[in-house]
Design a protein around this motif. Structure first.
Motif, short mmCIF file in Angstrom:
data_model
loop_
_atom_site.label_atom_id
_atom_site.label_comp_id
_atom_site.label_asym_id
_atom_site.label_seq_id
_atom_site.Cartn_x
_atom_site.Cartn_y
_atom_site.Cartn_z
N ARG A 241 66.88 23.63 3.55
CA ARG A 241 65.52 22.31 3.58
C ARG A 241 65.83 21.96 5.38
O ARG A 241 66.68 21.90 5.66
CB ARG A 241 64.94 21.15 2.85
N THR A 242 64.50 22.06 5.80
CA THR A 242 64.29 21.94 7.61
C THR A 242 65.12 20.41 7.56
O THR A 242 64.96 19.60 7.47
CB THR A 242 62.66 22.26 7.74
N PHE A 243 66.03 20.56 8.38
CA PHE A 243 66.65 19.95 8.85
C PHE A 243 65.72 18.77 9.88
O PHE A 243 66.26 17.73 9.03
CB PHE A 243 68.28 20.29 9.53
N ASN A 244 65.26 18.59 10.00
CA ASN A 244 64.60 17.75 10.60
C ASN A 244 63.52 16.81 10.45
O ASN A 244 62.95 15.93 10.77
CB ASN A 244 64.33 18.39 12.24
N ASN A 245 63.38 17.18 8.96
CA ASN A 245 62.68 16.38 8.22
C ASN A 245 63.76 14.78 7.66
O ASN A 245 63.37 14.49 6.52
CB ASN A 245 61.91 17.21 7.34
N LEU A 246 64.82 15.66 7.60
CA LEU A 246 65.45 14.36 6.80
C LEU A 246 66.38 13.79 7.09
O LEU A 246 66.55 13.53 8.84
CB LEU A 246 66.88 15.31 5.97
N VAL A 247 66.55 12.07 6.80
CA VAL A 247 67.05 11.64 7.16
C VAL A 247 68.21 11.30 6.59
O VAL A 247 68.50 11.33 5.18
CB VAL A 247 66.48 9.73 6.86
N MET A 248 68.90 10.86 6.99
CA MET A 248 70.96 11.26 6.66
C MET A 248 71.97 10.07 7.16
O MET A 248 71.71 9.33 7.86
CB MET A 248 71.21 12.86 7.86
N GLY A 249 72.13 9.68 5.70
CA GLY A 249 73.64 9.02 5.87
C GLY A 249 74.42 8.88 5.58
O GLY A 249 74.94 10.47 5.28
N PRO B 24 93.47 1.13 7.74
CA PRO B 24 93.15 1.24 6.61
C PRO B 24 92.57 0.96 5.91
O PRO B 24 92.21 1.05 5.30
CB PRO B 24 94.95 0.24 6.38
N VAL B 25 91.80 -0.24 6.58
CA VAL B 25 90.33 -0.82 5.37
C VAL B 25 89.25 0.90 5.25
O VAL B 25 88.52 0.15 4.97
CB VAL B 25 90.53 -2.27 5.34
N ASP B 26 89.91 1.29 6.51
CA ASP B 26 88.99 2.32 6.15
C ASP B 26 88.93 3.64 5.43
O ASP B 26 88.43 4.84 5.47
CB ASP B 26 88.50 3.08 7.65
N THR B 27 89.65 3.26 4.62
CA THR B 27 90.20 4.34 3.68
C THR B 27 89.59 4.75 2.76
O THR B 27 89.44 4.03 2.05
CB THR B 27 91.64 4.53 3.05
N ALA B 28 88.90 5.69 2.31
CA ALA B 28 87.79 6.01 1.13
C ALA B 28 87.60 7.41 1.46
O ALA B 28 87.83 8.19 2.08
CB ALA B 28 86.55 5.31 1.50
N ILE B 29 86.93 7.91 0.03
CA ILE B 29 86.47 9.00 0.08
C ILE B 29 84.84 8.94 1.31
O ILE B 29 83.73 8.10 0.73
CB ILE B 29 86.03 9.46 -1.19
N TYR B 30 84.56 9.57 1.89
CA TYR B 30 83.44 9.45 2.17
C TYR B 30 82.37 10.66 2.24
O TYR B 30 82.50 12.19 2.42
CB TYR B 30 83.59 9.42 3.71
N TYR B 31 81.03 10.14 2.43
CA TYR B 31 80.06 11.37 2.06
C TYR B 31 79.24 10.91 2.75
O TYR B 31 78.45 10.09 2.86
CB TYR B 31 79.08 10.49 0.13
N CYS B 32 77.80 12.53 3.03
CA CYS B 32 77.34 12.90 3.26
C CYS B 32 76.08 12.72 2.37
O CYS B 32 75.70 13.25 1.21
CB CYS B 32 77.11 13.59 4.24
N ALA B 33 74.56 12.34 2.97
CA ALA B 33 74.01 12.01 2.13
C ALA B 33 71.94 12.13 2.15
O ALA B 33 72.02 12.06 4.22
CB ALA B 33 73.23 10.63 1.70
N ALA B 34 71.56 12.72 2.07
CA ALA B 34 69.81 13.27 2.95
C ALA B 34 69.05 12.77 1.71
O ALA B 34 68.72 13.21 1.00
CB ALA B 34 69.97 14.55 3.46
N ASP B 35 67.71 12.20 2.79
CA ASP B 35 66.56 11.91 2.22
C ASP B 35 65.16 12.23 2.49
O ASP B 35 66.11 12.58 4.25
CB ASP B 35 66.43 10.28 1.95
N LEU B 36 64.12 12.33 2.07
CA LEU B 36 63.22 12.69 3.34
C LEU B 36 62.28 11.65 4.00
O LEU B 36 61.41 11.79 4.11
CB LEU B 36 62.56 13.46 1.63
#
Length: 124
Positions: A27-35, A88-100
């Protein structure tokens, strides 16, 4: 339909830096809010940062302000999370996400598309 592929996670010592990348397709990337979100064992998925479709607006959880920077390169369909002064408190699984949507959100349920996650481990 949007596909997100993350990279850049790894093991780093406290005080070090990592840069996460998330490449979008379908999908067109510039249409997406990313988190970016993260989840540590036994904890809820936590909002980290978000960026608007133009890159003009950003939002950060208080615990990472001044240390993390979210950015995007629409020509490359990629969003980044630069992480400095890691602890060490930053240790985690990091996920990216997209929204319209055109406005930023800190709520995971409002994002429609998710990457597979990348592990970040910070040692003492």
């Amino acid at each position: 339909q949007v596909q997100l592929v993350e990279s850049g996670g790894g093991l780093v010592q406290a005080g070090g830096s990592l840069r996460l990348s998330c490449a979008a397709s379908g999908r067109t990337f510039n249409n997406l809010v990313m988190g970016w979100f993260r989840q540590a064992p036994g904890k809820e998925r936590e909002f980290v940062a978000a960026i608007g479709w133009s890159g003009r607006n950003t939002d950060y959880v208080d615990s990472v302000k001044g240390r993390f920077t979210i950015s995007r390169d629409n020509a490359k369909n990629t969003v980044y999370l630069q992480m400095n002064s890691l602890t060490p408190v930053d240790t985690a699984i990091y996920y990216c996400a997209a929204d319209l949507r055109y406005s930023l959100s800190r709520t995971a349920g409002q994002y429609d598309y998710w990457g597979q996650g990348t592990q970040v481990t910070v040692s003492s």
